[in-house]
Design an enzyme around this catalytic site. Structure first.
Site, PDB file in Angstrom:
ATOM      1  N   LYS A   1      -6.651  -9.715  -8.252  1.00  0.00           N
ATOM      2  CA  LYS A   1      -7.832  -9.829  -7.395  1.00  0.00           C
ATOM      3  C   LYS A   1      -8.933  -8.858  -7.820  1.00  0.00           C
ATOM      4  O   LYS A   1      -8.636  -7.736  -8.230  1.00  0.00           O
ATOM      5  CB  LYS A   1      -7.428  -9.481  -5.957  1.00  0.00           C
ATOM      6  CG  LYS A   1      -7.463 -10.661  -5.036  1.00  0.00           C
ATOM      7  CD  LYS A   1      -7.028 -10.337  -3.626  1.00  0.00           C
ATOM      8  CE  LYS A   1      -7.712  -9.164  -2.998  1.00  0.00           C
ATOM      9  NZ  LYS A   1      -7.536  -9.120  -1.539  1.00  0.00           N
TER      10      LYS A   1
ATOM     11  N   LYS B   1       0.819  -1.216   0.000  1.00  0.00           N
ATOM     12  CA  LYS B   1       0.000   0.000   0.000  1.00  0.00           C
ATOM     13  C   LYS B   1       0.848   1.260   0.000  1.00  0.00           C
ATOM     14  O   LYS B   1       0.459   2.278  -0.569  1.00  0.00           O
ATOM     15  CB  LYS B   1      -0.960   0.004   1.201  1.00  0.00           C
ATOM     16  CG  LYS B   1      -2.107  -0.970   1.046  1.00  0.00           C
ATOM     17  CD  LYS B   1      -3.265  -0.613   1.958  1.00  0.00           C
ATOM     18  CE  LYS B   1      -4.431  -1.561   1.719  1.00  0.00           C
ATOM     19  NZ  LYS B   1      -5.492  -1.422   2.723  1.00  0.00           N
TER      20      LYS B   1
ATOM     21  N   LYS C   1     -11.818  -3.047  -5.240  1.00  0.00           N
ATOM     22  CA  LYS C   1     -12.571  -1.803  -5.370  1.00  0.00           C
ATOM     23  C   LYS C   1     -11.731  -0.682  -5.950  1.00  0.00           C
ATOM     24  O   LYS C   1     -12.242   0.313  -6.410  1.00  0.00           O
ATOM     25  CB  LYS C   1     -13.196  -1.387  -4.040  1.00  0.00           C
ATOM     26  CG  LYS C   1     -12.301  -1.430  -2.837  1.00  0.00           C
ATOM     27  CD  LYS C   1     -13.149  -1.176  -1.580  1.00  0.00           C
ATOM     28  CE  LYS C   1     -12.619  -1.916  -0.384  1.00  0.00           C
ATOM     29  NZ  LYS C   1     -13.559  -2.002   0.721  1.00  0.00           N
TER      30      LYS C   1
END
Ligand code: AMP
Ligand code: TRP
Length: 333
Positions: free
Chosen positions: A198, A114, A201
């Site tokens: 994956k 991240k 969102k």
């Protein structure tokens, strides 16, 4: 003996079929097992580890709550609340942050992913994110934590922190060491556009995911456009790992129809992709559209959603503030 379940979902919008199959569907199943006590938390304090627009955050907190409710989490059976309502989470996070070691946190792969290349610019909150997650779990003496595969490392950290606390303060079994509950099958739903990524969102293309608020037309269209390959549908599981898009679509079908991959392959072998996609679209619409309709209905009723969170927050606060008091006593405060 029933299990004590705790899990959390970030209110960051665009909840999708991956979140449903990988997490929320299990929350409902666990709630419906007799004797389990379940607590499901909208982890808004985790969301602010990256910059949020306050208005959008508020709306996402309500939407995630609406998704819980629409999926079948029942506020009469489970505690549903948002994290920021319960001060013990922040307090616990500070205290446990003094137990956790830098070396442990430095190993967390999610932070590395991240934070990206420019770690210096990541928030300190993003770095200690797994400590807050540990506080979430330990404050409620959770025995089991249903999470996706990607959260396994964070769970191991929670276990290490609990054990070190108990050892450091000579308080055997005081903090309960939680077990992860990770689904064996279909635990990773992949992008409809790229079977190696994956479903997420944050992916730019909306065609890559089925959102839990999609309309029937959107669902049908996305499945029609989902990537496949030029070979026929498989006759067995052999070499399926080399056809990730096909494996993913068969997996989605199997999971929603509660059957094994093998049975799905048998049901469709010899058929062509358009037949399979039509049946898959029907099944996704059957399972997801009622949820989508309910979310969209609930979204018009903020007062109702807020009252659910408030009542859940009161119940959670009772449990967590008691635990934090005990923790403080042990620390000598
Ligand atoms: P997140 O949206 O990353 O906060 O994840 C919420 C929950 O959904 C976590 O338990 C994740 O492991 C799970 N999850 C997220 N994306 C997927 C996916 N593509 N497939 C399966 N589970 C997922
Ligand atoms: N980190 C989890 C995720 O991104 C969300 C989360 C926060 C959580 N606190 C938790 C999950 C406690 C389980 C238990 O999916």
């Amino acid at each position: 003996m029933g299990k004590k379940i705790f899990s959390g979902v970030q209110p960051t919008g665009n909840l999708h079929l991956g979140n449903y199959i990988g997490a929320i569907k299990n929350f409902v199943d666990l709630q419906n097992e007799k004797e389990n006590e379940c607590i499901y938390c909208v982890v808004d304090l985790h969301a602010i580890t990256v910059k949020q627009d306050p208005k959008i955050l508020k709306s996402n907190i309500r939407e995630t709550t609406a998704t819980f409710l629409a999926s079948g989490i029942d506020p009469n059976k489970s505690i549903i609340f948002n994290q920021s309502l319960v001060p013990a989470h922040s307090e616990g996070s500070w205290i446990l942050g003094c137990i956790a070691r830098m070396g442990w946190l430095n190993r967390m792969t999610q932070f590395k992913e991240k934070a990206g290349k420019d770690k210096e610019k990541a928030s300190v909150g993003l770095y200690i994110y797994p400590v807050l997650m540990t506080a979430d779990i330990l404050l409620y003496d959770a025995s089991h934590v249903p999470v996706g595969e990607d959260q396994k490392q964070h769970l191991e950290l929670s276990r290490d922190i609990a054990q070190k606390f108990n050892l450091d303060f000579n308080a055997p079994n005081f903090l309960r060491v939680p077990e992860p509950l990770i689904q064996k099958n279909f635990s990773r739903i992949m992008s409809l556009k790229d079977g190696t990524k994956k479903m997420s969102k944050s992916e730019a293309s909306d065609l890559s995911r089925i959102n839990l608020t999609d309309s029937k037309d959107q669902i049908v269209n996305k499945i029609r456009k989902a990537k496949t390959d030029t070979y026929p549908l498989p006759v067995d599981e052999k070499n399926l790992d080399q056809r990730p898009e096909v494996e993913n679509l068969l997996g989605i079908y199997s999971s929603l129809n509660k059957q094994s991959l093998k049975d799905t392959i048998n049901d469709f072998s010899g058929k062509n992709f358009s037949d399979f996609k039509e049946k898959l679209a029907d099944l996704v619409v059957e399972k997801i559209l009622p949820i989508s309709n309910e979310i969209n209905k609930l979204k018009k009723n903020n007062d109702y959603i807020d009252s659910i969170l408030e009542k859940g927050g009161e119940k959670a606060n009772k449990i967590a503030s008691r635990k934090i008091l005990e923790i403080k006593k042990i620390l000598g405060f």
